[in-house]
Design a protein around this motif. Sequence first.
Motif, PDB file in Angstrom:
ATOM      1  N   SER A  40       7.892 -12.530  10.321  1.00  0.00           N
ATOM      2  CA  SER A  40       7.416 -11.172  10.594  1.00  0.00           C
ATOM      3  C   SER A  40       6.882 -11.089  12.014  1.00  0.00           C
ATOM      4  O   SER A  40       6.353 -12.047  12.548  1.00  0.00           O
ATOM      5  CB  SER A  40       6.277 -10.787   9.662  1.00  0.00           C
ATOM      6  N   MET A  41       7.016  -9.895  12.562  1.00  0.00           N
ATOM      7  CA  MET A  41       6.503  -9.648  13.906  1.00  0.00           C
ATOM      8  C   MET A  41       4.989  -9.852  13.929  1.00  0.00           C
ATOM      9  O   MET A  41       4.285  -9.420  13.026  1.00  0.00           O
ATOM     10  CB  MET A  41       6.760  -8.195  14.284  1.00  0.00           C
ATOM     11  N   SER A  42       4.509 -10.465  14.973  1.00  0.00           N
ATOM     12  CA  SER A  42       3.066 -10.600  15.128  1.00  0.00           C
ATOM     13  C   SER A  42       2.764 -10.703  16.609  1.00  0.00           C
ATOM     14  O   SER A  42       3.663 -10.764  17.431  1.00  0.00           O
ATOM     15  CB  SER A  42       2.565 -11.843  14.406  1.00  0.00           C
ATOM     16  N   PHE A 233       6.616  -2.279  14.802  1.00  0.00           N
ATOM     17  CA  PHE A 233       5.585  -3.160  15.368  1.00  0.00           C
ATOM     18  C   PHE A 233       5.431  -2.933  16.860  1.00  0.00           C
ATOM     19  O   PHE A 233       4.344  -2.996  17.420  1.00  0.00           O
ATOM     20  CB  PHE A 233       5.928  -4.629  15.095  1.00  0.00           C
ATOM     21  N   PHE A 236       3.031  -0.147  17.670  1.00  0.00           N
ATOM     22  CA  PHE A 236       1.808  -0.178  16.863  1.00  0.00           C
ATOM     23  C   PHE A 236       1.893   0.808  15.696  1.00  0.00           C
ATOM     24  O   PHE A 236       0.961   1.537  15.431  1.00  0.00           O
ATOM     25  CB  PHE A 236       0.575   0.149  17.720  1.00  0.00           C
ATOM     26  N   TYR A 381     -10.313  10.076  10.332  1.00  0.00           N
ATOM     27  CA  TYR A 381     -10.804   8.989  11.161  1.00  0.00           C
ATOM     28  C   TYR A 381     -11.148   7.803  10.286  1.00  0.00           C
ATOM     29  O   TYR A 381     -10.812   6.667  10.574  1.00  0.00           O
ATOM     30  CB  TYR A 381     -12.013   9.456  11.978  1.00  0.00           C
ATOM     31  N   LYS A 385      -9.717   4.098  10.383  1.00  0.00           N
ATOM     32  CA  LYS A 385     -10.568   2.965  10.662  1.00  0.00           C
ATOM     33  C   LYS A 385     -10.412   1.918   9.577  1.00  0.00           C
ATOM     34  O   LYS A 385     -10.320   0.737   9.854  1.00  0.00           O
ATOM     35  CB  LYS A 385     -12.014   3.424  10.749  1.00  0.00           C
ATOM     36  N   TYR A 386     -10.392   2.380   8.346  1.00  0.00           N
ATOM     37  CA  TYR A 386     -10.295   1.396   7.291  1.00  0.00           C
ATOM     38  C   TYR A 386      -8.853   1.019   6.990  1.00  0.00           C
ATOM     39  O   TYR A 386      -8.583   0.213   6.121  1.00  0.00           O
ATOM     40  CB  TYR A 386     -11.045   1.879   6.055  1.00  0.00           C
ATOM     41  N   GLY A 387      -7.949   1.644   7.728  1.00  0.00           N
ATOM     42  CA  GLY A 387      -6.575   1.168   7.711  1.00  0.00           C
ATOM     43  C   GLY A 387      -5.809   1.523   6.452  1.00  0.00           C
ATOM     44  O   GLY A 387      -6.336   2.043   5.488  1.00  0.00           O
ATOM     45  N   PHE A 388      -4.539   1.257   6.513  1.00  0.00           N
ATOM     46  CA  PHE A 388      -3.674   1.435   5.365  1.00  0.00           C
ATOM     47  C   PHE A 388      -2.666   0.321   5.496  1.00  0.00           C
ATOM     48  O   PHE A 388      -2.415  -0.188   6.583  1.00  0.00           O
ATOM     49  CB  PHE A 388      -2.990   2.805   5.386  1.00  0.00           C
ATOM     50  N   GLN A 389      -2.099  -0.043   4.380  1.00  0.00           N
ATOM     51  CA  GLN A 389      -1.190  -1.196   4.410  1.00  0.00           C
ATOM     52  C   GLN A 389       0.045  -0.907   5.244  1.00  0.00           C
ATOM     53  O   GLN A 389       0.667   0.128   5.080  1.00  0.00           O
ATOM     54  CB  GLN A 389      -0.781  -1.542   2.984  1.00  0.00           C
ATOM     55  N   ASN A 390       0.365  -1.789   6.104  1.00  0.00           N
ATOM     56  CA  ASN A 390       1.579  -1.601   6.897  1.00  0.00           C
ATOM     57  C   ASN A 390       2.780  -2.107   6.135  1.00  0.00           C
ATOM     58  O   ASN A 390       2.792  -3.189   5.664  1.00  0.00           O
ATOM     59  CB  ASN A 390       1.490  -2.361   8.209  1.00  0.00           C
TER      60      ASN A 390
ATOM     61  N   SER B 292      -0.292 -13.535  10.599  1.00  0.00           N
ATOM     62  CA  SER B 292      -0.140 -14.149  11.909  1.00  0.00           C
ATOM     63  C   SER B 292      -0.537 -13.230  13.058  1.00  0.00           C
ATOM     64  O   SER B 292      -0.443 -13.606  14.219  1.00  0.00           O
ATOM     65  CB  SER B 292       1.293 -14.646  12.092  1.00  0.00           C
ATOM     66  N   ASN B 293      -0.978 -11.994  12.762  1.00  0.00           N
ATOM     67  CA  ASN B 293      -1.460 -11.125  13.840  1.00  0.00           C
ATOM     68  C   ASN B 293      -2.784 -11.604  14.413  1.00  0.00           C
ATOM     69  O   ASN B 293      -3.111 -11.299  15.558  1.00  0.00           O
ATOM     70  CB  ASN B 293      -1.645  -9.701  13.333  1.00  0.00           C
ATOM     71  N   GLY B 312      -9.295  -4.518  13.042  1.00  0.00           N
ATOM     72  CA  GLY B 312      -8.149  -5.017  12.301  1.00  0.00           C
ATOM     73  C   GLY B 312      -7.041  -3.984  12.225  1.00  0.00           C
ATOM     74  O   GLY B 312      -7.296  -2.794  12.299  1.00  0.00           O
ATOM     75  N   ARG B 313      -5.822  -4.452  12.091  1.00  0.00           N
ATOM     76  CA  ARG B 313      -4.705  -3.520  11.971  1.00  0.00           C
ATOM     77  C   ARG B 313      -4.529  -3.025  10.546  1.00  0.00           C
ATOM     78  O   ARG B 313      -3.855  -2.043  10.304  1.00  0.00           O
ATOM     79  CB  ARG B 313      -3.409  -4.194  12.405  1.00  0.00           C
ATOM     80  N   CYS B 314      -5.055  -3.755   9.591  1.00  0.00           N
ATOM     81  CA  CYS B 314      -4.956  -3.284   8.217  1.00  0.00           C
ATOM     82  C   CYS B 314      -6.315  -3.487   7.569  1.00  0.00           C
ATOM     83  O   CYS B 314      -7.232  -3.989   8.197  1.00  0.00           O
ATOM     84  CB  CYS B 314      -3.871  -4.047   7.463  1.00  0.00           C
ATOM     85  N   ASP B 315      -6.469  -3.111   6.298  1.00  0.00           N
ATOM     86  CA  ASP B 315      -7.819  -3.197   5.749  1.00  0.00           C
ATOM     87  C   ASP B 315      -8.196  -4.587   5.262  1.00  0.00           C
ATOM     88  O   ASP B 315      -9.288  -4.800   4.791  1.00  0.00           O
ATOM     89  CB  ASP B 315      -8.072  -2.133   4.667  1.00  0.00           C
ATOM     90  N   ASN B 318     -10.754  -5.311   7.923  1.00  0.00           N
ATOM     91  CA  ASN B 318     -11.798  -4.307   8.120  1.00  0.00           C
ATOM     92  C   ASN B 318     -12.653  -4.076   6.887  1.00  0.00           C
ATOM     93  O   ASN B 318     -13.704  -3.461   6.971  1.00  0.00           O
ATOM     94  CB  ASN B 318     -11.162  -2.967   8.507  1.00  0.00           C
ATOM     95  N   SER B 319     -12.167  -4.540   5.748  1.00  0.00           N
ATOM     96  CA  SER B 319     -12.880  -4.251   4.513  1.00  0.00           C
ATOM     97  C   SER B 319     -14.246  -4.910   4.509  1.00  0.00           C
ATOM     98  O   SER B 319     -14.414  -6.066   4.886  1.00  0.00           O
ATOM     99  CB  SER B 319     -12.061  -4.757   3.333  1.00  0.00           C
TER     100      SER B 319
END
Lengths: 390, 324
Positions: A40-42, A233, A236, A381, A385-390, B292-293, B312-315, B318-319
Amino acid sequence: MKKKKYIVSFPRLGNYVYPIYNMLDRLVDHSMVDIMFPKSMSKNTIELGSNVSPDFVCLPFKYNMGNFIEVLENGANFLIQAGGGCRYGYYAEVQEQILRDLGYDFTYVSLLEPEGINVKKLYEKVRLLNLNLSFAKFAKEVILAIKAIELLDKVETYIRDNYMYEIKKGEFDKIHKDFIKNVSNISFIQDLIKLKKNVYKRLKLVKLLDKQSSKHIIKVGIIGELYTSMEPFSTFYLEKELASLGVKVKRYTTVTYLLFKKGKSIKKHIKYANKYIDYALGADGTESIAHTLELIEKGYDGIIHIKPFGCTPEINAIPILQKIAQENEIPIMYLTFDSQTSQTGIKTRLEAFYDMLVMKKNMKMETKCIEIGSKENRLNYDKQKYGFQN
Amino acid sequence: MDKYYIGVDIGSISTKAVVIDSNNNIIASEYIWTEGSPIEATKKVVKTLKNILEKKKIKCNIYGIGTTGSARNLIGTVLNANVVKNEITAHAIGTLSVYPDVKTILEIGGQDSKLIILKNGIVVDYAMNTLCAAGTGAFLSSQAKRLGVNIEDLGNIALMSKNPSKIAARCTVFAESDLVHKAQIGHKKEDLIAGICNSVVHNYLNNLAKGKKIEDRVVFQGGVSKNVGVVEAFKRVLKTEVYVDTSSHLMGALGVAIISKNANKNGSKLDFNFDIDNIEFKTVGSQCSGCSNNCEIVSVYKDGILIDKMGGRCDKGNSLRKTI
């Protein structure tokens, strides 16, 4: 002496890795070949890639190199590259040389010829991996893969079109995840047809908001260079970022488009955009112009133009896009991606772009749908901030 | 009882804060250098705001707190803001409250520059520099240091020049080599400084204003707007009046204070304590090993209690629930 086993791998591009992996897996002779799924891309990928690439080469080259080094370090010894338009056409040769200079030992195959797809030569190349491969089998698997890619594009386009209207969040993501798993596991065209029926049935069952009552949803079109368009990726996860702000996203560039529509449509595009262009701009430049006009016609609120740093065809398109933007009073945001681009910077710009489109739309509709700084915004916001699964 | 709102703009170079009343009048304001520690700078500005308000004998009830600028998320957490907004929107809203007829906002800050185009009081287009800090405050301050001049004096010295040197505008590195070269062959200091001011303007217009119409009224803000040399250069090149408000540096903070006012619809009072000086805020950096990020996570602690994680890019990273 026992002959060394080939371990085949290839660079990543969006979710297309899955059908491509499936195709290779079904084409090769497993007694002499293994297929390695690219990592996977990183950040690591792009770091490895930039370290060994010329500084001013464009971003896709660097990502490809990162992908290659990661698989070579894992034991791959047979690399496949696509080849094709603009500077990309010369990537294969340069990449091979750089990797050899680094001391890696591998076989390297570039699938496309400079003049385009040559089926016979392609067949010869794939036969390196399976001496007993008949042309019929080769043709069948390639067609199957193309059909799978077409379905993948259709499903992803459907999800992009409707993501915003989803009532229970996460349903589309789940369907997409299951679909990706299944699409890497098909053997016959019948499987694909079944999968298609199944996935469409599930997609249609997803409850959506009434589109009429959600007129205030902001619509943004994404245009520009192909790699950044298709590999999330590298930008972003621009599309997901927009979706999390509550924006409907439209993107034209897909592999299906590149394979089947691009060649035929260039003339049509030039004719359609004849107010602005007389001849093709090379690579995806012409499409950027024509699609912008189309998006304006369809009433999109804003357009985001993306490119890797130094992408010449897209740089050619920019002054024309600026003129179109001025004449049609539509905001176009230009984003350039390179290995060091900061994600925060992109977020700030997207957020501001979104705020601007909301203000404009509210003004146009003379109703206050979403107020800047409202609770909804704050919620968005938080979501970011708390993100979502990519 | 009167309602008051706080806006804090934490930029890379300076931190600005205002307290406004419900009519958007600035009651108190402060402007200090960030010096690489946004939390310390915020503590300082909040303390000053408190002192000013006490001197004015205003009993302050805070109904909104907004943060903007590059440290907006971090400080948003620290101050428990009800609004965190990007600086482009904040600047537009702030400027509109002072100049309702503004059509163009030029903004040059410490590390970035922006151009905001407005029409009938709403933002219709904007541009922000990418990839490069050429032609920003950072360039001016490094060149001032090179020439042994105080950054505050740069503008006035530039005005003395009758024959500005030509300095390349494209790139800081080229500009610097032009500058060194011209200094060594005997150009006067004021000519060189006027040349730098011109180069900032040309760089800005070449980078950001391409294909955009700059119309009256033009308002110039950000730290660099305090440099009269650059202001004059803008006037000359754009052939139009360029307005610089005395509180031009506060526009972002003002804007985000107004946004926080609009956001607090139900009008409930916020629990805000001006004495944050005594509270210990600590940030701890760590690397998330979820994938790996290897995202760099910043955890914010308030008196030893974890209140937020970001970066963080995902939770996964960040959690707050899970430890990484």
